[in-house]
Design a protein around this motif. Structure first.
Motif, PDB file in Angstrom:
ATOM      1  N   LEU A  35      92.687   0.996  60.168  1.00  0.00           N
ATOM      2  CA  LEU A  35      92.292  -0.225  59.482  1.00  0.00           C
ATOM      3  C   LEU A  35      93.554  -0.956  59.034  1.00  0.00           C
ATOM      4  CD1 LEU A  35      89.600  -1.581  58.510  1.00  0.00           C
ATOM      5  CD2 LEU A  35      90.057  -0.560  56.287  1.00  0.00           C
ATOM      6  N   PRO A  36      93.591  -2.274  59.186  1.00  0.00           N
ATOM      7  CA  PRO A  36      94.795  -3.002  58.766  1.00  0.00           C
ATOM      8  C   PRO A  36      95.182  -2.673  57.337  1.00  0.00           C
ATOM      9  CG  PRO A  36      93.344  -4.453  59.985  1.00  0.00           C
ATOM     10  CD  PRO A  36      92.601  -3.161  59.799  1.00  0.00           C
ATOM     11  N   GLU A  37      96.485  -2.546  57.108  1.00  0.00           N
ATOM     12  CA  GLU A  37      96.968  -2.115  55.792  1.00  0.00           C
ATOM     13  C   GLU A  37      96.582  -3.080  54.699  1.00  0.00           C
ATOM     14  OE1 GLU A  37     101.213  -0.809  53.708  1.00  0.00           O
ATOM     15  OE2 GLU A  37     101.140  -1.526  55.784  1.00  0.00           O
ATOM     16  N   GLU A  38      96.607  -4.368  54.993  1.00  0.00           N
ATOM     17  CA  GLU A  38      96.243  -5.354  53.976  1.00  0.00           C
ATOM     18  C   GLU A  38      94.791  -5.199  53.549  1.00  0.00           C
ATOM     19  OE1 GLU A  38      96.671  -8.417  51.298  1.00  0.00           O
ATOM     20  OE2 GLU A  38      98.184  -7.297  52.432  1.00  0.00           O
ATOM     21  N   VAL A  39      93.906  -4.925  54.487  1.00  0.00           N
ATOM     22  CA  VAL A  39      92.496  -4.735  54.155  1.00  0.00           C
ATOM     23  C   VAL A  39      92.309  -3.453  53.354  1.00  0.00           C
ATOM     24  CG1 VAL A  39      90.186  -4.456  55.132  1.00  0.00           C
ATOM     25  CG2 VAL A  39      91.833  -5.988  56.235  1.00  0.00           C
ATOM     26  N   SER A  40      93.012  -2.409  53.711  1.00  0.00           N
ATOM     27  CA  SER A  40      92.905  -1.147  52.972  1.00  0.00           C
ATOM     28  C   SER A  40      93.387  -1.317  51.541  1.00  0.00           C
ATOM     29  CB  SER A  40      93.726  -0.058  53.672  1.00  0.00           C
ATOM     30  OG  SER A  40      93.245   0.176  54.980  1.00  0.00           O
ATOM     31  N   LYS A  41      94.475  -2.059  51.331  1.00  0.00           N
ATOM     32  CA  LYS A  41      94.985  -2.274  49.985  1.00  0.00           C
ATOM     33  C   LYS A  41      93.983  -3.050  49.127  1.00  0.00           C
ATOM     34  CE  LYS A  41      99.955  -2.112  50.977  1.00  0.00           C
ATOM     35  NZ  LYS A  41     101.228  -2.883  50.949  1.00  0.00           N
ATOM     36  N   ARG A  42      93.358  -4.045  49.675  1.00  0.00           N
ATOM     37  CA  ARG A  42      92.401  -4.846  48.902  1.00  0.00           C
ATOM     38  C   ARG A  42      91.170  -4.022  48.518  1.00  0.00           C
ATOM     39  NH1 ARG A  42      92.224 -11.059  51.230  1.00  0.00           N
ATOM     40  NH2 ARG A  42      94.511 -11.413  51.248  1.00  0.00           N
ATOM     41  N   ILE A  43      90.697  -3.242  49.434  1.00  0.00           N
ATOM     42  CA  ILE A  43      89.527  -2.404  49.132  1.00  0.00           C
ATOM     43  C   ILE A  43      89.889  -1.335  48.103  1.00  0.00           C
ATOM     44  CG2 ILE A  43      87.915  -0.728  50.111  1.00  0.00           C
ATOM     45  CD1 ILE A  43      88.001  -2.337  52.702  1.00  0.00           C
ATOM     46  N   ALA A  44      91.075  -0.740  48.245  1.00  0.00           N
ATOM     47  CA  ALA A  44      91.492   0.286  47.296  1.00  0.00           C
ATOM     48  C   ALA A  44      91.694  -0.306  45.906  1.00  0.00           C
ATOM     49  CB  ALA A  44      92.776   0.951  47.793  1.00  0.00           C
ATOM     50  N   HIS A  45      92.273  -1.485  45.819  1.00  0.00           N
ATOM     51  CA  HIS A  45      92.494  -2.111  44.511  1.00  0.00           C
ATOM     52  C   HIS A  45      91.165  -2.427  43.831  1.00  0.00           C
ATOM     53  CE1 HIS A  45      94.254  -4.643  41.424  1.00  0.00           C
ATOM     54  NE2 HIS A  45      93.411  -5.614  41.776  1.00  0.00           N
ATOM     55  N   ALA A  46      90.218  -2.989  44.557  1.00  0.00           N
ATOM     56  CA  ALA A  46      88.917  -3.311  43.967  1.00  0.00           C
ATOM     57  C   ALA A  46      88.198  -2.047  43.496  1.00  0.00           C
ATOM     58  CB  ALA A  46      88.059  -4.073  44.981  1.00  0.00           C
ATOM     59  N   ALA A  47      88.298  -0.970  44.257  1.00  0.00           N
ATOM     60  CA  ALA A  47      87.639   0.282  43.875  1.00  0.00           C
ATOM     61  C   ALA A  47      88.253   0.860  42.605  1.00  0.00           C
ATOM     62  CB  ALA A  47      87.720   1.284  45.022  1.00  0.00           C
ATOM     63  N   ARG A  48      89.588   0.839  42.494  1.00  0.00           N
ATOM     64  CA  ARG A  48      90.230   1.403  41.304  1.00  0.00           C
ATOM     65  C   ARG A  48      89.941   0.572  40.056  1.00  0.00           C
ATOM     66  NH1 ARG A  48      94.866   1.865  44.990  1.00  0.00           N
ATOM     67  NH2 ARG A  48      94.975   4.017  45.778  1.00  0.00           N
ATOM     68  N   VAL A  49      89.840  -0.726  40.208  1.00  0.00           N
ATOM     69  CA  VAL A  49      89.518  -1.582  39.056  1.00  0.00           C
ATOM     70  C   VAL A  49      88.118  -1.266  38.523  1.00  0.00           C
ATOM     71  CG1 VAL A  49      89.069  -3.970  38.349  1.00  0.00           C
ATOM     72  CG2 VAL A  49      91.089  -3.431  39.708  1.00  0.00           C
ATOM     73  N   LEU A  50      87.164  -1.079  39.399  1.00  0.00           N
ATOM     74  CA  LEU A  50      85.803  -0.752  38.964  1.00  0.00           C
ATOM     75  C   LEU A  50      85.745   0.606  38.285  1.00  0.00           C
ATOM     76  CD1 LEU A  50      83.764  -2.055  42.040  1.00  0.00           C
ATOM     77  CD2 LEU A  50      83.971  -3.121  39.791  1.00  0.00           C
ATOM     78  N   VAL A  51      86.512   1.560  38.791  1.00  0.00           N
ATOM     79  CA  VAL A  51      86.542   2.881  38.160  1.00  0.00           C
ATOM     80  C   VAL A  51      87.170   2.790  36.778  1.00  0.00           C
ATOM     81  CG1 VAL A  51      87.503   5.205  38.329  1.00  0.00           C
ATOM     82  CG2 VAL A  51      86.533   4.113  40.354  1.00  0.00           C
TER      83      VAL A  51
ATOM     84  N   GLU B 174      83.746  -6.610  41.831  1.00  0.00           N
ATOM     85  CA  GLU B 174      85.147  -6.913  42.108  1.00  0.00           C
ATOM     86  C   GLU B 174      85.261  -7.362  43.560  1.00  0.00           C
ATOM     87  OE1 GLU B 174      88.940  -7.504  40.705  1.00  0.00           O
ATOM     88  OE2 GLU B 174      87.159  -6.790  39.593  1.00  0.00           O
ATOM     89  N   ALA B 175      85.837  -8.543  43.757  1.00  0.00           N
ATOM     90  CA  ALA B 175      85.929  -9.124  45.100  1.00  0.00           C
ATOM     91  C   ALA B 175      87.191  -8.660  45.806  1.00  0.00           C
ATOM     92  CB  ALA B 175      85.912 -10.653  45.013  1.00  0.00           C
ATOM     93  N   VAL B 176      87.070  -8.498  47.104  1.00  0.00           N
ATOM     94  CA  VAL B 176      88.231  -8.183  47.952  1.00  0.00           C
ATOM     95  C   VAL B 176      88.826  -9.452  48.552  1.00  0.00           C
ATOM     96  CG1 VAL B 176      87.361  -5.886  48.491  1.00  0.00           C
ATOM     97  CG2 VAL B 176      86.766  -7.808  49.985  1.00  0.00           C
ATOM     98  N   HIS B 177      88.192 -10.605  48.287  1.00  0.00           N
ATOM     99  CA  HIS B 177      88.679 -11.927  48.714  1.00  0.00           C
ATOM    100  C   HIS B 177      88.824 -11.999  50.232  1.00  0.00           C
ATOM    101  CE1 HIS B 177      89.335 -12.963  44.519  1.00  0.00           C
ATOM    102  NE2 HIS B 177      89.996 -11.815  44.360  1.00  0.00           N
ATOM    103  N   MET B 178      87.775 -11.533  50.887  1.00  0.00           N
ATOM    104  CA  MET B 178      87.682 -11.631  52.339  1.00  0.00           C
ATOM    105  C   MET B 178      86.234 -11.971  52.687  1.00  0.00           C
ATOM    106  SD  MET B 178      89.936  -8.361  53.599  1.00  0.00           S
ATOM    107  CE  MET B 178      89.689  -8.785  55.325  1.00  0.00           C
ATOM    108  N   SER B 179      86.032 -12.841  53.682  1.00  0.00           N
ATOM    109  CA  SER B 179      84.691 -13.200  54.103  1.00  0.00           C
ATOM    110  C   SER B 179      84.084 -12.058  54.920  1.00  0.00           C
ATOM    111  CB  SER B 179      84.720 -14.485  54.943  1.00  0.00           C
ATOM    112  OG  SER B 179      85.418 -14.252  56.156  1.00  0.00           O
ATOM    113  N   PRO B 180      82.736 -12.006  55.042  1.00  0.00           N
ATOM    114  CA  PRO B 180      82.129 -10.972  55.869  1.00  0.00           C
ATOM    115  C   PRO B 180      82.614 -10.976  57.313  1.00  0.00           C
ATOM    116  CG  PRO B 180      80.484 -12.036  54.507  1.00  0.00           C
ATOM    117  CD  PRO B 180      81.745 -12.824  54.347  1.00  0.00           C
ATOM    118  N   ILE B 181      82.912 -12.167  57.855  1.00  0.00           N
ATOM    119  CA  ILE B 181      83.391 -12.223  59.233  1.00  0.00           C
ATOM    120  C   ILE B 181      84.766 -11.582  59.340  1.00  0.00           C
ATOM    121  CG2 ILE B 181      84.011 -13.785  61.106  1.00  0.00           C
ATOM    122  CD1 ILE B 181      81.894 -15.704  60.140  1.00  0.00           C
ATOM    123  N   GLU B 182      85.635 -11.793  58.345  1.00  0.00           N
ATOM    124  CA  GLU B 182      86.979 -11.205  58.382  1.00  0.00           C
ATOM    125  C   GLU B 182      86.899  -9.675  58.232  1.00  0.00           C
ATOM    126  OE1 GLU B 182      89.444 -14.972  56.430  1.00  0.00           O
ATOM    127  OE2 GLU B 182      88.849 -13.236  55.191  1.00  0.00           O
TER     128      GLU B 182
END
Length: 455
Positions: free
Chosen positions: A359-375, A338-346
């Motif tokens: 950590l920026p809220e937008e980055v935290s939301k993307r990581i949390a969403h990808a983790a919950r989808v995989l679970v 599941e992609a977080v749609h962010m480049s490694p540099i970002e």
């Protein structure tokens, strides 16, 4: 000679002698005499004899105890004669040779039939120091005496001999655990070279900083960053090819004289969560173990759970990860990426920003969403699928997203860089090099034979 007889013998049974029976004795008389002798017919009850004509299946040894010299038997001719073995010892089975059955005995002096006794295991073998014999332990309870009937209520319960009970010091069993085994002191710590195939020094520092708290003793990790014009990220196949050629040329300058490794490092770790061609190239060039961070994290996750999922960076990286997983043969245990749609540099810039704050809220939301989808797809282990995600803040965001409502965390989150270092440390401890018989056979001799000695 033992005072007992085999269980196959019975009172009035066939004689071991080869002497034929007298012809004058008929079968009915023989059977009548046997019954009279065995069951004590027409006899008065003797002291110690069981009533009711009970019969013991074993040959009672008391019937053949010490006899006096006046003990008489019936000779083959019918005349009674004194015992020719006039000793007071136990009667031998050899004394029946030349005689015929049944044996006539004086009814008034007939031995008493003993009560039936329980059978106890007879062990063979040398006696031990404690008085036991054989390889099996003796019974915990003593056998009943001669006058004790076979009554289940008369047997006592064996004491509890489990460790920690009140059975006494003699009943305490030996501990199944041995004394600890420690490793001998090493002349120097193990050293792993962490190779960053990109030209981003910030990425190398981030990985080393995340590894510092978890490194075991006697292990050192040294970082290496590819020089310019190496790409700043290995997102595409071109990036991987360019970084491979630049790193190979640069590391060849620091190779040892025997060509086994680079500057006496015990192992090499490639910090790129891709099927990077640099891994196979370094295995051909050097003898020490070489793995990538993706490879190490896949094996660790496979051992921790039944199904794992991967958090990737971009959609391209997601497809690359899917292809690499099925090529490795672990597709059955893979629920997907599941992609977080962010480049490694970002992601790396966001992690650097979180060091001065959250950590920026937008980055935290993307990581949390990808983790919950995989679970939700059935993953019980999550892999941070990029070396740029190895910062503490990014990993904490993934762990908080899959935490249970009661605060428990039942799903593991694996840092790919940490897993790669620990796998290499285990290989170094085992002392196993890269195999040089097949695909990873050395390439120097072949290139020099072709006149291509460019390294």
């Amino acid at each position: 000679m033992s005072d007992t007889h085999p269980t196959s013998l019975r009172p009035g049974g066939p004689s071991p002698s080869n002497t034929p029976r007298p012809e004058s004795q008929t079968l009915s008389e023989d059977m009548q005499n046997r019954q009279q002798f065995a069951y004590g017919a027409n006899q008065e009850s003797q002291p110690g004899q069981q009533q009711g004509g009970s019969y013991s299946g074993r040959f009672p040894s008391q019937m053949y105890g010490a006899q006096g010299p006046d003990f008489s038997v019936e000779a083959p001719g019918g005349n009674a004669s004194h015992n020719q073995y006039g000793d007071n010892g136990p009667r031998s089975r050899a004394s029946t040779i030349g005689q015929s059955y049944p044996i006539a005995m004086d009814q008034s002096s007939a031995p008493a039939m003993p009560s039936a006794q329980p059978l106890f295991a007879q062990h063979s073998g040398p006696a031990s120091a404690g008085g036991q014999s054989g390889s099996r332990p003796a019974s915990r309870q003593a056998p009943p005496g001669p006058s004790q009937a076979m009554n289940p209520s008369s047997f006592s319960t064996a004491p509890n001999t489990r460790p920690g009970t009140a059975g006494g010091a003699q009943s305490q069993s030996k501990s199944p655990f041995t004394t600890p085994v420690t490793s001998p002191p090493r002349s120097r710590p193990s050293q792993i070279l962490l190779i960053n195939p990109t030209s981003s020094t910030a990425l190398t520092n981030t990985m080393l900083q995340s590894l510092r708290p978890i490194l075991p003793p006697q292990l050192e990790v040294v970082g290496y960053t590819a020089h310019y014009p190496a790409p700043t990220a290995t997102e595409t196949t071109v990036d991987q090819a360019l970084s491979t050629e630049l790193v190979l040329r640069d590391l060849a300058k620091y190779a040892t004289n025997n060509g086994e490794t680079v500057q006496n490092f015990d192992a090499l770790l490639i910090a790129s969560f891709t099927h990077h061609p640099l891994i196979a190239a370094l295995r051909e060039s050097y003898d020490v173990p070489v793995i990538g961070v993706m490879e190490g994290s896949l094996y660790v996750s496979r051992m921790l759970g039944a199904r794992f999922g991967i958090l990737s960076t971009t959609n391209r990286h997601k497809i690359q990860t899917d292809n690499a997983l099925h090529m490795s043969g672990l597709g059955h245990y893979f629920v997907g990426a599941e992609a977080v749609h962010m480049s490694p540099i970002e992601i790396l810039a966001s992690a650097a920003q979180s060091q001065t704050g959250a950590l920026p809220e937008e980055v935290s939301k993307r990581i949390a969403h990808a983790a919950r989808v995989l679970v939700s797809k059935g993953a019980d282990t999550l892999i941070m699928g990029s070396e740029s995600m190895s910062s503490v803040e990014v990993i904490r965001a993934a762990k908080d997203a899959i935490r249970e409502e009661d605060g428990r965390r039942t799903i593991n989150v694996v840092d790919c860089v940490e897993a790669g270092v620990m796998c290499l440390n285990a290989l170094v401890g085992m002392g196993v090099p890269t195999s040089k018989k097949g695909v990873y056979r050395g390439e120097r001799d072949g290139r020099r034979a072709r006149g291509q000695n460019w390294l």
